[in-house]
Design an enzyme around this catalytic site. Structure first.
Site, PDB file in Angstrom:
ATOM      1  N   ARG A   1       1.197  -1.464   0.189  1.00 15.53           N
ATOM      2  CA  ARG A   1      -0.193  -0.042  -0.040  1.00 15.53           C
ATOM      3  C   ARG A   1       0.550   1.477   0.032  1.00 15.53           C
ATOM      4  O   ARG A   1       2.222   1.507   0.733  1.00 15.53           O
ATOM      5  CB  ARG A   1      -0.638   0.004   1.187  1.00 15.53           C
TER       6      ARG A   1
ATOM      7  N   ASP B   1       0.417  -3.053  11.939  1.00 17.36           N
ATOM      8  CA  ASP B   1       0.500  -3.820  10.862  1.00 17.36           C
ATOM      9  C   ASP B   1       0.895  -5.567  10.563  1.00 17.36           C
ATOM     10  O   ASP B   1       2.065  -5.698  11.179  1.00 17.36           O
ATOM     11  CB  ASP B   1       2.333  -3.584  10.484  1.00 17.36           C
TER      12      ASP B   1
HETATM   13  C1  PRP Z   1      -0.966  -5.429   4.136  1.00 16.61           C
HETATM   14  C2  PRP Z   1      -1.869  -6.684   4.176  1.00 16.61           C
HETATM   15  C3  PRP Z   1      -3.017  -5.859   3.312  1.00 16.61           C
HETATM   16  C4  PRP Z   1      -3.002  -4.720   3.082  1.00 16.61           C
HETATM   17  C5  PRP Z   1      -4.653  -4.580   3.458  1.00 16.61           C
HETATM   18  O1  PRP Z   1      -0.213  -5.391   3.218  1.00 16.61           O
HETATM   19  O2  PRP Z   1      -1.383  -7.417   4.344  1.00 16.61           O
HETATM   20  O3  PRP Z   1      -2.062  -6.958   2.078  1.00 16.61           O
HETATM   21  O4  PRP Z   1      -2.710  -3.849   3.482  1.00 16.61           O
HETATM   22  O5  PRP Z   1      -4.934  -3.284   3.314  1.00 16.61           O
HETATM   23  P1  PRP Z   1      -5.919  -2.572   2.547  1.00 16.61           P
HETATM   24  O6  PRP Z   1      -7.060  -3.137   2.445  1.00 16.61           O
HETATM   25  O7  PRP Z   1      -6.163  -1.331   2.475  1.00 16.61           O
HETATM   26  O8  PRP Z   1      -5.324  -3.367   0.446  1.00 16.61           O
HETATM   27  P2  PRP Z   1       0.620  -3.822   2.807  1.00 16.61           P
HETATM   28  O9  PRP Z   1       0.631  -3.330   2.346  1.00 16.61           O
HETATM   29  O10 PRP Z   1       1.478  -3.801   4.194  1.00 16.61           O
HETATM   30  O11 PRP Z   1       2.036  -5.065   2.631  1.00 16.61           O
HETATM   31  P3  PRP Z   1       3.180  -5.572   3.506  1.00 16.61           P
HETATM   32  O12 PRP Z   1       2.686  -7.205   3.759  1.00 16.61           O
HETATM   33  O13 PRP Z   1       3.974  -6.077   2.635  1.00 16.61           O
HETATM   34  O14 PRP Z   1       3.208  -5.689   4.937  1.00 16.61           O
HETATM   35  N1  URA Z   2      -2.698  -3.846   6.459  1.00 15.65           N
HETATM   36  C1  URA Z   2      -2.420  -3.981   7.575  1.00 15.65           C
HETATM   37  O1  URA Z   2      -1.233  -4.763   8.057  1.00 15.65           O
HETATM   38  N2  URA Z   2      -2.570  -3.605   9.113  1.00 15.65           N
HETATM   39  C2  URA Z   2      -4.136  -2.774   8.742  1.00 15.65           C
HETATM   40  O2  URA Z   2      -4.102  -2.177   9.415  1.00 15.65           O
HETATM   41  C3  URA Z   2      -4.107  -2.483   7.507  1.00 15.65           C
HETATM   42  C4  URA Z   2      -3.535  -2.631   6.096  1.00 15.65           C
END
Ligand code: PRP
Ligand code: URA
Length: 209
Positions: A104, A200
């Site tokens: 994101r 997170d």
């Molecule tokens: C997190 C999570 C999802 C996303 C959800 O990943 O694992 O993929 O955010 O958010 P959304 O519904 O608003 O799209 P992140 O983008 O933080 O990446 P990561 O898994 O690499 O930490």
């Molecule tokens: N991604 C995460 O890992 N946590 C949240 O709460 C939202 C997006």
């Protein structure tokens, strides 16, 4: 009509309470993500078709049922979805695994693609997309877009924690996709984090913060 189901089994609720706790260690967090995924897998696979087979036991023939129909694929959304894969594969050892890398954008909260590698025959498989968090739904919608562009027609989404905004986004974009969650929380905050959520998920699984 697609299924939207919160699997509020006592074992899942208990493990989720520990998972949410900010004092839970990275090691325990990772283990719990796996344990909850395994329990969720049991429910998310409930409607898979089966067929009858005859099996010779040491004393008689038995009419049994085995999985039938489409072969399965598990597609984690990187990074955090990786935490759910091993527990799923333990239960479905013949499943193939695809990877979709999305993160994101911290400002816009929109998903940015950086990787996509899927099994060659993905379009013929029943696909389980796994990601612990369903927040705005942007990542889930983008991942399902990729899969549909590759011809997938049978997709089930599994999230450990979702929220109404994420469920609505997936339902609007992909009304044919079933969604299984261990919890559907109250809302998103101004940074698009799920409240109360667990923080997170990627950072907590991989210990990056
Ligand atoms: C997190 C999570 C999802 C996303 C959800 O990943 O694992 O993929 O955010 O958010 P959304 O519904 O608003 O799209 P992140 O983008 O933080 O990446 P990561 O898994 O690499 O930490
Ligand atoms: N991604 C995460 O890992 N946590 C949240 O709460 C939202 C997006």
């Amino acid at each position: 009509m697609a299924i939207v189901k919160v699997i509020n089994h006592p074992l899942i609720q208990h493990k989720l309470a520990i998972l949410r706790n900010k004092k839970t260690s990275v090691k325990e967090f990772r283990e719990l993500i796996g344990e909850i995924s395994g329990l969720m897998c049991y429910e998310a696979t409930r409607n898979l078709p089966t067929r009858e087979v005859e099996v010779q036991t040491p004393v008689a023939m038995a009419k049994c049922r085995v999985l039938a129909g489409k072969k399965l694929a598990i597609v984690p959304i990187l990074r955090a979805g990786l935490g759910m894969v091993d527990a799923m594969v333990d239960l479905i050892p013949s499943a193939k695994i695809g990877h979709i890398g999305l993160y994101r954008d911290p400002e816009t909260h929109k998903p940015v693609e950086y990787y996509c590698k899927l099994p060659e025959d993905i379009e013929n498989r029943q696909v389980f997309v796994v990601d612990p968090m369903l927040a705005t739904g942007g990542s889930a919608v983008a991942a399902i877009d990729f899969l549909k562009a590759r011809g997938c027609k049978h997709i089930i989404m599994m999230n450990i924690i979702g929220c109404p905004e994420g469920v609505k986004a997936v339902q609007e974009a992909h009304p044919d996709v079933d969604i299984y969650m261990a919890a559907c929380d109250e809302k998103l905050n101004e940074h698009a984090y799920i409240i109360p959520g667990l923080g997170d998920a990627g950072d907590r699984i991989f210990g990056t913060k």
